[in-house]
Design an enzyme around this catalytic site. Structure first.
Site, PDB file in Angstrom:
ATOM      1  CG  PHE A 123      -2.324  -0.231   0.910  1.00 30.14           C
ATOM      2  CD1 PHE A 123      -3.035   0.672   0.133  1.00 30.14           C
ATOM      3  CD2 PHE A 123      -2.971  -1.371   1.367  1.00 30.14           C
ATOM      4  CE1 PHE A 123      -4.349   0.433  -0.186  1.00 30.14           C
ATOM      5  CE2 PHE A 123      -4.273  -1.611   1.052  1.00 30.14           C
ATOM      6  CZ  PHE A 123      -4.971  -0.714   0.279  1.00 30.14           C
ATOM      7  CG  HIS A 424     -22.632  56.295 -14.014  1.00 32.90           C
ATOM      8  ND1 HIS A 424     -23.780  56.294 -13.257  1.00 32.90           N
ATOM      9  CD2 HIS A 424     -21.618  56.096 -13.146  1.00 32.90           C
ATOM     10  CE1 HIS A 424     -23.468  56.111 -11.999  1.00 32.90           C
ATOM     11  NE2 HIS A 424     -22.157  55.976 -11.900  1.00 32.90           N
ATOM     12  CD  GLU A 425     -17.833  54.833 -14.089  1.00 35.04           C
ATOM     13  OE1 GLU A 425     -17.035  55.535 -13.426  1.00 35.04           O
ATOM     14  OE2 GLU A 425     -18.646  54.063 -13.548  1.00 35.04           O
ATOM     15  CG  HIS A 428     -18.646  59.122 -11.157  1.00 34.22           C
ATOM     16  ND1 HIS A 428     -19.313  59.589 -10.060  1.00 34.22           N
ATOM     17  CD2 HIS A 428     -19.144  57.875 -11.394  1.00 34.22           C
ATOM     18  CE1 HIS A 428     -20.199  58.675  -9.664  1.00 34.22           C
ATOM     19  NE2 HIS A 428     -20.114  57.622 -10.463  1.00 34.22           N
ATOM     20  CG  ASP A 501     -22.024  56.289  -7.756  1.00 31.21           C
ATOM     21  OD1 ASP A 501     -20.959  55.787  -7.360  1.00 31.21           O
ATOM     22  OD2 ASP A 501     -22.341  56.394  -8.949  1.00 31.21           O
TER      23      ASP A 501
HETATM   24 ZN    ZN Z   1     -20.967  55.743 -10.274  1.00 32.45          ZN
END
Ligand code: ZN
Ligand code: ADP
Length: 617
Positions: A123, A424-425, A428, A501
């Site tokens: 074994f 959206h970005e 920001h 956010d």
């Molecule tokens: Zn955002």
């Protein structure tokens, strides 16, 4: 637990079982039956005995006596002298049957123990072989403490840096490490210090392992690789000794690279007491730190580690002299994806109609591994069709399998979603740039992060500031609202994408009111005893330190701050709508833009905090 060690434990259990079985057989043979010679004699005298069977043992006068009573019951008596007992039985008028030496007894006494020893031996032999075949090159797997690291010698590694597509910035950052490994002397001569540890951070499949391997290949040095989970074993101390062993081995092969995949498995923040067996993990981590501190700066060992959870790592590993270089391995942008597709299409004949550029455009968020998988599925489709080249259609079909068919973190994003994210970005980013106390914008991206965010605008790499000013906090809130405002202006509709956010903005506004005394109507009073978010139940149990009236006033004050920030932010974005459109368009085309490209969109120059010019002025 790794597959190897699991099968080891299985063998271990089997062997223990065998040993117990042997012990049991032995025990059952010497079992005390509680039947005595005195009782036997009494039964013979009372004429209760029907049959007597005497079984002498071999080579000794001992043996057993099997007694069958008249009621049918059977008893066994062990005796020290069989001839004596035979005489005794005959003297009671019974005629015992005396058997020759039983075969069975001989088998049990001499063959079986040998057999079992042989079986156990076989074994162990088999396990050893199995483990060695299972990919270990050092071939000493039976030793628990040996490192499990796989070693790839310089010549065996054919992956070079140009086999890693995209990841341009990442490769540039690692260039000096390649140079160092090629010729450490060049650096030591001039007293240059090269990082000992490099932490590669990024989603699974973004090519971290590939990158590390390519560096070793490029510099033509040995490459040790091990997974963090290989260190975390059942037995305390094993992980630590593996670490020791691995570094000892690496020192013999220096210059070389040690690559630790999934380092979070060992380097999780210590002392959180979460999950079992963290003692073992802590020991392993401590050993890792000791080893990293132990070897000299330019000994020629570079430890590279990969993780996708840098947030849960113990800060101790990021200290100078340890993993002091952190490289984010990003998901590829559109050009990167095209390059990766080209790399993996090299051994796949493509038909005329295949347009890899178009495929790259529709796979935002895909990692290198996803793209490789996509082409592989396409090749399977072609083969199923008995064709020797790939058609665009094969790839389209493969899409369904890898992108939509399975639930994938990198799902396919519609053009509409992409447009919304881009605006959206951009919203920001513009505020971030225009407002005086925040910024500069390092990069803007609409590549999905795989963590639920559709994109990101990256400010300065986190700065440790002693405190925030009121103006900076207000501007932070405005920046947070910028994404939503841009969506509103352009699409006349809003999405759920601004959830985090809004949360961030609200939290900040509330703290200004209740903690920092930044609102006139509330005054300079702390209305927040404790906001340990860890104790969720606390609010319920804890009596509020202020009246309902004050609560209402705080809420109104928070709203006033947000509303005011919103109005100001909106005015700026409307004024900059020109840049907003240009920025969004550029993002749609490139998916990710850097600081210079972004700042070039503005006609006027806005000073940024941290800029040399800004500080002088
Ligand atoms: Zn955002
Ligand atoms: P990670 O270690 O980040 O999880 P890997 O390095 O194991 O990812 O990447 C898995 C596979 O994906 C690689 O073997 C390679 O075929 C493919 N791949 C990932 N990134 C790239 C890339 N930038 N260029 C070429 N192939 C890549």
């Amino acid at each position: 637990m790794s597959k190897n060690s699991r099968s080891f434990y299985l063998y271990f259990v089997i062997i223990i079982g065998l040993l117990l079985f042997t012990a049991w057989i032995g025990m059952s043979r010497v079992q005390n039956t509680g039947y005595t010679q005195g009782e036997f004699v009494r039964q013979m005298e009372d004429n209760e005995v029907a049959l007597v069977n005497i079984c002498p043992n071999k080579n000794t006068p001992t043996g057993s006596v099997e007694v069958t009573l008249k009621g049918g019951e059977e008893r066994v008596l062990y005796v020290t002298d069989v001839t004596q007992i035979e005489a005794l039985v005959r003297s009671h008028g019974l005629d015992p049957r005396v058997e020759s030496v039983p075969e069975e007894s001989w088998f049990l006494n001499s063959i079986l123990p040998i057999l079992i020893v042989v079986i156990v031996g076989v074994f162990f032999f088999v396990i050893m072989n199995a483990q060695n075949a299972g990919g270990s090159s050092n071939g000493k797997m039976m030793n628990f403490g040996r490192s499990r690291a796989r070693l790839m010698l310089g010549g065996e590694n054919t992956i070079k840096l140009d086999g890693v597509a995209g990841l341009k910035e990442e490769k540039e950052e690692l260039q000096e490490i390649v140079e160092f490994l090629k010729d450490p002397g060049k650096f030591t001569q001039v007293g240059a210090r090269i990082p000992k540890g490099v932490l590669l951070e990024g989603a699974p499949g973004t090519g971290k392992t590939l990158l590390a391997k390519a560096i070793a290949g490029e510099a033509n040095v040995p490459f040790f690789s091990i997974s963090g989970s290989d260190f975390v074993e059942m037995f305390v101390g094993v992980g630590a000794s593996r670490v020791r062993d691995m570094f000892a081995e690496a020192k013999r092969h220096a210059p070389c690279i040690i690559f630790i995949d999934e380092i979070d498995a060992v380097a999780r923040r210590r002392g959180t007491g979460m999950g079992g067996g963290h003692d073992e993990r802590e020991q392993t981590l401590n050993q890792l730190l000791v080893e990293m501190d132990g070897f000299g700066v330019n000994e020629g060992i570079i430890v590279m580690a990969a993780t996708n959870r840098v947030d849960i790592l113990d800060p101790a590993i990021l200290r100078p002299g340890r993993f002091d270089r952190k490289i984010a391995v990003a998901r590829p942008d559109v050009r990167g994806r095209e390059d990766i597709l080209k790399v993996h299409a090299q051994n796949k004949p493509l038909g005329d109609d295949v347009d890899l550029t178009q495929i790259a455009q529709t796979t935002a968020g895909f990692t290198g591994a996803d793209l490789e998988n996509l082409l592989n599925e396409a090749a399977i489709n072609a083969a199923m069709d008995e064709r020797v080249f790939l058609k665009q259609d094969d790839i389209k079909k493969a899409f369904v399998k890898v992108g939509i068919g399975t639930e994938k973190k990198s799902r396919i994003i519609s053009d509409k979603e992409k447009r919304i994210t881009a605006y959206h970005e951009a919203g920001h980013a513009i505020l971030f740039h225009v407002l005086p106390d925040v910024g500069p914008v390092y990069s803007v991206s609409i590549i999905p992060t795989g963590l639920g965010a559709a994109g990101y605008t990256m400010p300065l790499p986190e700065k440790d500031e002693m405190f925030d000013s009121k103006n900076k906090m207000l501007q932070d809130i405005m920046v947070s609202l910028g994404g939503r405002i841009a969506e509103e202006i352009i699409f006349d509709d809003v999405t759920t994408g601004a959830m985090s956010d809004i949360k961030k903005a609200t939290q900040k506004a509330r703290r200004m009111v209740t903690r920092y005394g930044m609102s006139e109507n509330i005054g300079i009073i702390n209305y927040e005893d404790n906001d340990d978010e860890v104790f969720i139940g606390r609010d319920l149990a804890h009596a509020k330190s202020h009246s309902e009236e004050i609560s209402g006033q705080i809420d109104r004050e928070v709203k006033a701050i947000i509303d005011d920030c919103y109005a100001k932010a909106k005015a700026i974005i409307v004024e900059q709508s020109n840049v907003l459109h240009k920025c969004a368009e550029l993002l749609l085309e490139r998916e990710k833009i850097g600081r210079d490209e972004f700042e070039a969109l503005f006609d006027v120059k806005y000073p940024q905090p941290g800029d040399p010019a800004a500080t002088e002025a």
